[in-house]
Motif scaffolding. Structure first.
Motif, PDB file in Angstrom:
ATOM      1  N   LEU A   7       2.746  -9.423   3.439  1.00 16.18           N
ATOM      2  CA  LEU A   7       1.363  -9.083   3.127  1.00 16.18           C
ATOM      3  C   LEU A   7       0.568 -10.317   2.716  1.00 16.18           C
ATOM      4  O   LEU A   7       1.102 -11.228   2.075  1.00 16.18           O
ATOM      5  N   ASP A   8      -0.717 -10.325   3.092  1.00 10.04           N
ATOM      6  CA  ASP A   8      -1.601 -11.388   2.637  1.00 10.04           C
ATOM      7  C   ASP A   8      -2.223 -10.988   1.295  1.00 10.04           C
ATOM      8  O   ASP A   8      -1.952  -9.908   0.759  1.00 10.04           O
ATOM      9  N   ALA A   9      -3.070 -11.847   0.733  1.00 10.06           N
ATOM     10  CA  ALA A   9      -3.618 -11.618  -0.608  1.00 10.06           C
ATOM     11  C   ALA A   9      -4.428 -10.335  -0.682  1.00 10.06           C
ATOM     12  O   ALA A   9      -4.345  -9.585  -1.671  1.00 10.06           O
ATOM     13  N   GLY A  10      -5.205 -10.055   0.351  1.00  8.78           N
ATOM     14  CA  GLY A  10      -6.009  -8.837   0.364  1.00  8.78           C
ATOM     15  C   GLY A  10      -5.140  -7.590   0.426  1.00  8.78           C
ATOM     16  O   GLY A  10      -5.406  -6.591  -0.261  1.00  8.78           O
ATOM     17  N   GLU A  11      -4.104  -7.637   1.234  1.00  4.75           N
ATOM     18  CA  GLU A  11      -3.195  -6.493   1.330  1.00  4.75           C
ATOM     19  C   GLU A  11      -2.425  -6.292   0.033  1.00  4.75           C
ATOM     20  O   GLU A  11      -2.156  -5.150  -0.372  1.00  4.75           O
ATOM     21  N   LEU A  12      -2.104  -7.384  -0.641  1.00  2.00           N
ATOM     22  CA  LEU A  12      -1.401  -7.272  -1.915  1.00  2.00           C
ATOM     23  C   LEU A  12      -2.293  -6.605  -2.969  1.00  2.00           C
ATOM     24  O   LEU A  12      -1.811  -5.804  -3.783  1.00  2.00           O
ATOM     25  N   ARG A  13      -3.585  -6.898  -2.949  1.00  2.00           N
ATOM     26  CA  ARG A  13      -4.495  -6.226  -3.883  1.00  2.00           C
ATOM     27  C   ARG A  13      -4.497  -4.721  -3.618  1.00  2.00           C
ATOM     28  O   ARG A  13      -4.505  -3.912  -4.563  1.00  2.00           O
ATOM     29  N   ARG A  14      -4.492  -4.328  -2.343  1.00  2.00           N
ATOM     30  CA  ARG A  14      -4.436  -2.904  -1.997  1.00  2.00           C
ATOM     31  C   ARG A  14      -3.100  -2.302  -2.414  1.00  2.00           C
ATOM     32  O   ARG A  14      -3.038  -1.148  -2.868  1.00  2.00           O
ATOM     33  N   ALA A  15      -2.029  -3.080  -2.296  1.00  2.00           N
ATOM     34  CA  ALA A  15      -0.706  -2.595  -2.691  1.00  2.00           C
ATOM     35  C   ALA A  15      -0.662  -2.307  -4.193  1.00  2.00           C
ATOM     36  O   ALA A  15      -0.023  -1.348  -4.638  1.00  2.00           O
ATOM     37  N   ARG A  16      -1.335  -3.125  -4.973  1.00  2.00           N
ATOM     38  CA  ARG A  16      -1.386  -2.884  -6.426  1.00  2.00           C
ATOM     39  C   ARG A  16      -2.063  -1.545  -6.723  1.00  2.00           C
ATOM     40  O   ARG A  16      -1.643  -0.809  -7.624  1.00  2.00           O
ATOM     41  N   ALA A  53      -7.256  11.559  -4.817  1.00  6.14           N
ATOM     42  CA  ALA A  53      -7.357  10.099  -4.861  1.00  6.14           C
ATOM     43  C   ALA A  53      -7.762   9.504  -3.513  1.00  6.14           C
ATOM     44  O   ALA A  53      -7.918   8.277  -3.402  1.00  6.14           O
ATOM     45  N   GLY A  54      -7.900  10.343  -2.494  1.00  2.96           N
ATOM     46  CA  GLY A  54      -8.230   9.841  -1.164  1.00  2.96           C
ATOM     47  C   GLY A  54      -7.064   9.147  -0.497  1.00  2.96           C
ATOM     48  O   GLY A  54      -7.252   8.316   0.396  1.00  2.96           O
ATOM     49  N   ALA A  55      -5.861   9.491  -0.925  1.00  5.81           N
ATOM     50  CA  ALA A  55      -4.645   8.867  -0.389  1.00  5.81           C
ATOM     51  C   ALA A  55      -3.956   9.812   0.592  1.00  5.81           C
ATOM     52  O   ALA A  55      -4.388  10.952   0.798  1.00  5.81           O
ATOM     53  N   GLN A  56      -2.867   9.335   1.181  1.00  3.69           N
ATOM     54  CA  GLN A  56      -2.104  10.126   2.130  1.00  3.69           C
ATOM     55  C   GLN A  56      -0.638  10.176   1.713  1.00  3.69           C
ATOM     56  O   GLN A  56      -0.082   9.178   1.247  1.00  3.69           O
ATOM     57  N   GLY A 109      -4.183   2.123   3.497  1.00  6.43           N
ATOM     58  CA  GLY A 109      -3.299   1.544   4.506  1.00  6.43           C
ATOM     59  C   GLY A 109      -2.050   0.872   3.994  1.00  6.43           C
ATOM     60  O   GLY A 109      -1.277   0.324   4.778  1.00  6.43           O
ATOM     61  N   ILE A 110      -1.802   0.895   2.680  1.00  2.40           N
ATOM     62  CA  ILE A 110      -0.595   0.288   2.111  1.00  2.40           C
ATOM     63  C   ILE A 110       0.153   1.336   1.290  1.00  2.40           C
ATOM     64  O   ILE A 110      -0.446   2.035   0.468  1.00  2.40           O
ATOM     65  N   ALA A 111       1.464   1.415   1.489  1.00  3.13           N
ATOM     66  CA  ALA A 111       2.280   2.416   0.807  1.00  3.13           C
ATOM     67  C   ALA A 111       2.968   1.828  -0.416  1.00  3.13           C
ATOM     68  O   ALA A 111       3.235   0.627  -0.492  1.00  3.13           O
ATOM     69  N   ALA A 112       3.270   2.705  -1.370  1.00  8.42           N
ATOM     70  CA  ALA A 112       4.102   2.367  -2.532  1.00  8.42           C
ATOM     71  C   ALA A 112       5.037   3.540  -2.785  1.00  8.42           C
ATOM     72  O   ALA A 112       4.714   4.688  -2.460  1.00  8.42           O
ATOM     73  N   GLY A 176      17.527   0.721  -1.049  1.00  3.69           N
ATOM     74  CA  GLY A 176      16.150   0.268  -1.035  1.00  3.69           C
ATOM     75  C   GLY A 176      15.725  -0.183   0.352  1.00  3.69           C
ATOM     76  O   GLY A 176      16.513  -0.202   1.300  1.00  3.69           O
ATOM     77  N   HIS A 177      14.455  -0.604   0.454  1.00  3.38           N
ATOM     78  CA  HIS A 177      13.899  -0.908   1.772  1.00  3.38           C
ATOM     79  C   HIS A 177      12.614  -1.692   1.648  1.00  3.38           C
ATOM     80  O   HIS A 177      11.950  -1.680   0.600  1.00  3.38           O
ATOM     81  N   GLY A 178      12.266  -2.345   2.736  1.00  5.13           N
ATOM     82  CA  GLY A 178      10.950  -2.940   2.818  1.00  5.13           C
ATOM     83  C   GLY A 178       9.892  -1.856   2.883  1.00  5.13           C
ATOM     84  O   GLY A 178      10.168  -0.715   3.280  1.00  5.13           O
ATOM     85  N   ILE A 179       8.679  -2.191   2.474  1.00  8.41           N
ATOM     86  CA  ILE A 179       7.575  -1.228   2.470  1.00  8.41           C
ATOM     87  C   ILE A 179       6.277  -2.011   2.645  1.00  8.41           C
ATOM     88  O   ILE A 179       6.218  -3.204   2.346  1.00  8.41           O
ATOM     89  N   GLY A 180       5.263  -1.353   3.152  1.00  9.86           N
ATOM     90  CA  GLY A 180       3.974  -2.021   3.375  1.00  9.86           C
ATOM     91  C   GLY A 180       3.021  -1.083   4.082  1.00  9.86           C
ATOM     92  O   GLY A 180       2.609  -0.074   3.514  1.00  9.86           O
ATOM     93  N   SER A 181       2.690  -1.366   5.318  1.00 10.55           N
ATOM     94  CA  SER A 181       1.794  -0.488   6.060  1.00 10.55           C
ATOM     95  C   SER A 181       2.462   0.841   6.395  1.00 10.55           C
ATOM     96  O   SER A 181       1.791   1.820   6.712  1.00 10.55           O
ATOM     97  N   THR A 182       3.788   0.877   6.327  1.00  9.43           N
ATOM     98  CA  THR A 182       4.543   2.120   6.462  1.00  9.43           C
ATOM     99  C   THR A 182       5.555   2.210   5.317  1.00  9.43           C
ATOM    100  O   THR A 182       5.876   1.206   4.674  1.00  9.43           O
ATOM    101  N   MET A 183       6.082   3.408   5.095  1.00  9.69           N
ATOM    102  CA  MET A 183       6.948   3.629   3.938  1.00  9.69           C
ATOM    103  C   MET A 183       8.302   2.952   4.073  1.00  9.69           C
ATOM    104  O   MET A 183       8.767   2.315   3.123  1.00  9.69           O
TER     105      MET A 183
END
Length: 259
Positions: A7-16, A53-56, A109-112, A176-183
């Motif tokens: 993830l780039d800096a902008g995506e990391l802010r969304r991840a938070r 929350a407008g999330a999915q 667009g970012i999962a947690a 565990g697993h990687g996560i980001g634009s998908t779970m």
């Protein structure tokens, strides 16, 4: 191996923001889970908070090869001998039940993804308390081991050392697993590993670390619903999980519960 997402800096802010939402929902649901709570109500509460929350949800349409069709619910609710992918059903929680709630949500667009285990009511069997505490300590050890340049095997080894050291068998099929634009993404993070081996962690990588154990077995069985994974012996289980971001100087936990 599929491509590992950085993830780039902008995506990391969304991840938070995604992580904070997951943490908030889990904390609220944990507080609401009392003696007499129905698991279907927990699912309904999760749905309402995600939508508000407008999330999915990452679960409703989730249909991997190991499940029977789409999951169809908004949260995993695993009780006592159930440990992973617990499908909510018409069950009322009783005093002393060991509950694991596992929630994955996508926001902007970012999962947690995070999970918590706890006891309901006033009864606190010592064996169950120890089981839960061990998964928490293993999660903390995995987070402490993670950082830029660290091998994935070092993280798995840190987790597994705590679990095995407490005398629990460790299953490496699910972890565990990687996560980001998908779970669920690469890399897979087993709860047991060899130090100095595997993928070298990079800043911008998101990982969901999730130590889980069963009291006296490492063998799982699938329940009749085609989803819920239970201990083969009927023993109790526990599960702890956080989503972390690898940073330039360590690891940032994105799913810490609000104080």
């Amino acid at each position: 191996m599929r491509m590992i997402e950085i993830l780039d800096a902008g995506e990391l802010r969304r991840a938070r923001r995604s992580g904070a939402l997951v943490a908030d929902i889990l904390a609220t649901l944990r507080d609401r889970c009392t003696v007499g709570t129905n698991l279907l109500d927990v699912d309904r509460w999760a749905k309402a908070m995600i939508i508000d929350a407008g999330a999915q949800s990452c679960y409703v349409d989730y249909a991997p090869s190991f499940g029977r069709g789409p999951f169809g619910h908004y949260i995993c609710t695993s009780v006592n001998d159930a440990v992973l992918h617990g499908r909510p059903h018409d069950q009322v929680l009783a005093d002393g039940d060991l509950v694991s709630l596992d929630l994955a949500v996508s926001l902007d667009g970012i999962a947690a993804d995070s999970a918590v285990s706890f006891l309901v009511g006033d009864t606190r069997p010592a064996e169950s308390v120890a089981l839960i505490e061990t998964t928490r300590r293993a999660l903390a050890a995995g987070i402490a081991a993670a950082g830029p340049g660290v091998r994935l095997g070092d993280v798995s080894h840190a987790i597994g050392t705590v679990l095995s050291g407490a005398g629990y068998p460790v299953n490496t099929e699910f972890g565990g697993h990687g996560i980001g634009s998908t779970m669920h993404q690469e890399p897979h993070v087993p709860n047991l590993g060899r130090p100095g081996r595997g993928y070298r962690l990079r800043p911008g990588l998101l990982l969901a670390l999730e130590p889980w154990v069963m009291t006296d077995t490492d063998e799982l069985v699938t329940a009749e619903d085609g989803w819920t994974l239970r201990s083969a012996t009927g023993c109790r289980t526990a599960h702890s999980e956080h989503t972390i971001a690898i940073t330039e100087d360590g690891a940032e936990v994105l799913t810490l519960a609000p104080r």
